[in-house]
Design a protein around this motif. Structure first.
Motif, PDB file in Angstrom:
ATOM      1  N   ILE A   1     -67.389  32.341   8.838  1.00  0.00           N
ATOM      2  CA  ILE A   1     -66.117  31.674   9.006  1.00  0.00           C
ATOM      3  C   ILE A   1     -65.413  32.714   9.971  1.00  0.00           C
ATOM      4  CG2 ILE A   1     -63.752  30.960   7.933  1.00  0.00           C
ATOM      5  CD1 ILE A   1     -65.438  30.641   5.515  1.00  0.00           C
ATOM      6  N   ASP A   2     -64.982  32.304  11.132  1.00  0.00           N
ATOM      7  CA  ASP A   2     -64.235  32.990  12.149  1.00  0.00           C
ATOM      8  C   ASP A   2     -62.840  32.875  12.369  1.00  0.00           C
ATOM      9  OD1 ASP A   2     -64.644  30.786  13.622  1.00  0.00           O
ATOM     10  OD2 ASP A   2     -65.953  31.776  14.981  1.00  0.00           O
ATOM     11  N   ASP A   3     -62.189  32.052  11.679  1.00  0.00           N
ATOM     12  CA  ASP A   3     -60.957  31.683  11.963  1.00  0.00           C
ATOM     13  C   ASP A   3     -59.893  31.963  10.607  1.00  0.00           C
ATOM     14  OD1 ASP A   3     -61.594  29.780  10.055  1.00  0.00           O
ATOM     15  OD2 ASP A   3     -60.559  28.270  11.000  1.00  0.00           O
ATOM     16  N   ILE A   4     -60.238  32.923  10.082  1.00  0.00           N
ATOM     17  CA  ILE A   4     -59.443  33.664   8.899  1.00  0.00           C
ATOM     18  C   ILE A   4     -58.320  34.193   9.491  1.00  0.00           C
ATOM     19  CG2 ILE A   4     -59.343  34.728   6.810  1.00  0.00           C
ATOM     20  CD1 ILE A   4     -62.387  34.321   6.537  1.00  0.00           C
ATOM     21  N   VAL A   5     -57.067  33.899   9.044  1.00  0.00           N
ATOM     22  CA  VAL A   5     -55.990  34.737   9.699  1.00  0.00           C
ATOM     23  C   VAL A   5     -54.928  34.924   8.343  1.00  0.00           C
ATOM     24  CG1 VAL A   5     -53.736  34.551  10.962  1.00  0.00           C
ATOM     25  CG2 VAL A   5     -55.790  33.492  12.007  1.00  0.00           C
TER      26      VAL A   5
END
Length: 281
Positions: free
Chosen positions: A101-105
């Motif tokens: 998962i590369d869109d954790i903000v």
């Protein structure tokens, strides 16, 4: 039978997704099944990689003497499950699963100046079960890596002497206001290679499931929260599909190819319904 019905319910999808999904770009989900014995590693290898969908891998082979290998794993963003069985002396099945998962903000909603990094922890819930006679001859490992975190990777590892269940807490220091990447990988291996096991029984089986969270995915200081569209994380909580809650992980029997298509179709229906619900909201 109840478990089998639930498996069919989560089905009408995988074959469709498997055939129409495009190769990965940024985020990754991958499943793999590997049958093996002491003299041969790598036969019966099946992989599937998809973007914004499900990845499935399946292997099934029978032998004239009644022996067989069966293995299946299904992976999505934030979760994975699999089951395997074999009836081959000196043989077994390995199940691999990876999702990124590369869109954790992580964002800040307080009135003070936001920190650039905050301490906290993230959670992964896991379950793995094995045939009771395997006596440590089977293993389950669970690993994590990430960017934007103050750790390079950790791995939980245990042998198959008894069922495993728990929440893995990983502490870190997290960047605020920028995309973070989290990769979770799982491996279940079942095998009959101990002489005392071979003399009495030559069948083995096992299953596993992992999912983000346990209850929250992230525990962060007050006014800080993590969100991810791909990972179904809303205000630190995972709101996506949970194979543990659905009892899919309790099934250690692996469906044969015809059943797999139905299973796939159900999962596809689940995903489509979820996306329709999100679009209406």
């Amino acid at each position: 039978m109840k478990v089998q019905v639930k498996i069919l319910q989560y089905a009408v999808i995988a074959t469709t997704i498997f055939s129409v999904s495009s190769p990965v770009a940024a985020s990754l989900i991958q499943s793999k099944v590997l049958a093996f014995n002491q003299s041969s590693q790598g036969f019966g290898d099946s992989t599937g990689v998809h973007e914004h969908a499900l990845s499935t891998a399946f292997y099934y082979q029978t032998y004239p003497d009644g022996g067989f290998y069966r293995g299946q794993t299904v992976t999505g963003f934030g979760w994975a499950s699999g089951s395997a069985s074999s009836r081959i002396v000196d043989g077994g099945i390995r199940l691999f699963s990876t999702f990124t998962i590369d869109d954790i903000v992580i964002s800040y909603t307080g009135n003070q100046t936001a920190e650039t990094h905050v301490p906290g922890e993230h959670h992964i819930t896991y379950h793995a079960n094995f045939a009771p006679h395997l006596n440590g001859n089977s293993t389950f490992s669970l690993g994590a890596q990430g960017s934007g975190f103050s750790y390079t990777g950790k791995t939980l590892y245990a042998d198959g002497q008894e069922p495993l269940s728990g929440v893995w807490d990983i502490k870190g220091l997290y960047a605020v206001g920028t995309n973070l990447t989290l990769t979770i990988f799982s491996e279940l291996s079942i095998a009959n290679q101990l002489p005392e096991v071979q003399s009495a029984v030559r069948s083995s089986y096992g299953g596993f499931a992992t999912v983000l969270g346990g209850s929250p995915v992230f525990i962060l200081p007050e006014f800080y929260s993590a969100n991810s569209a791909d990972g179904s994380i809303v205000d630190n909580m995972y709101v996506g599909f949970n194979p543990l809650a659905s009892d899919v992980h309790n099934s250690v029997s692996v469906p044969e190819p015809g059943t797999l298509c139905v299973f796939a179709t159900g999962l596809l229906g689940l995903l489509i319904n979820r996306r329709r619900t999100q679009s209406r909201g």
